[in-house]
Design an enzyme around this catalytic site. Structure first.
Site, short mmCIF file in Angstrom:
data_model
loop_
_atom_site.label_atom_id
_atom_site.label_comp_id
_atom_site.label_asym_id
_atom_site.label_seq_id
_atom_site.Cartn_x
_atom_site.Cartn_y
_atom_site.Cartn_z
CB CYS A 84 73.83 -16.61 18.72
SG CYS A 84 73.29 -14.86 18.62
CB CYS A 198 67.21 -14.27 23.35
SG CYS A 198 68.97 -13.60 23.63
#
Length: 231
Positions: A84, A198
């Site tokens: 992440c 991302c």
């Protein structure tokens, strides 16, 4: 030297965690099951939204991130990786909570871009609003003399919509089309490389779809983890 056990602090989101696990497997040269690396995954989707917290609109995820890291340490992980990007803003606090190392995906990505594309100067970033706001990519990439280019504000909001659509399981061509358009705008602004900053973006965008190199931090993290586990 014995192989190290990899710990994945996952769940942000689950698809991104699966993607990292799969890329570790694909990055590991083996001839039989027993030659694969041991990996412990704590897929914790209950960790509060990182971007919402950064924007002051949600619960602080630090305690959940720290507790999940501790779980991996107790389970026998020798080091931790986190699929992440936005969570890396909280990395200093997570590092303080455990005695084992945590690889920095953004730093590994900066090193990879500088080594593999030495002529690059400007890099376009597709990321969450939380990642843009914290400047974590700019800080790391500046150390390697790489300039990060952000999309326009309206495009940042569009990227967030795409991220949450992917988290909800929507991997449609329409969703990908929106990201391709924003990528082209970054290229028109002189970006020589595009980073899928991302983990959800890397699930839908492929290198052959862009006229410039596409960098997948999840893949880079997987390769770095395999290297650390074996040496």
């Amino acid at each position: 030297m014995p192989e190290k056990v990899i710990g994945i602090l996952g769940g942000m989101g689950p698809e991104a965690t699966i993607d990292l696990f799969h890329k570790i497997i694909k990055s590991t040269a083996v001839k039989k099951d027993q030659e694969h690396l041991r990996i412990i995954i704590d897929n914790n989707p209950k960790i509060p939204d990182r971007t919402a917290a950064i924007l002051g609109k949600g619960e602080d995820p630090v305690t959940a991130l720290q507790n999940t890291a501790k779980n991996l340490e107790k389970a026998g992980a020798d080091f931790i990786i986190i699929p992440c990007n936005t969570a890396h803003y909280f990395l200093p606090s997570i590092i303080q909570s455990v005695k084992i190392p945590i690889l920095n995906m953004i730093e590994e990505t900066a090193k990879e871009v500088r080594q593999k594309i030495p002529q690059a100067n400007k890099v376009g970033l597709l990321a969450s609003i939380g990642t843009y706001k914290t400047e974590i990519y700019r800080q790391q990439f500046k150390q390697y003399n790489l300039e990060i280019i952000y999309p326009y504000d309206g495009d940042k909001k569009e990227i967030m919509k795409v991220i949450y659509e992917v988290k909800a399981g929507n991997l449609s061509e329409d969703i990908k089309g929106n990201i391709l358009k924003i990528s082209q705008k970054l290229i028109d602004s002189e970006a020589e490389v595009i980073i899928a900053g991302c983990t959800e973006i890397s699930l839908i965008l492929k290198e052959e779809e862009l006229p410039v190199p596409l960098i997948d931090p999840t893949k880079i993290l997987a390769e770095a983890a395999v290297k650390k586990a074996r040496w």
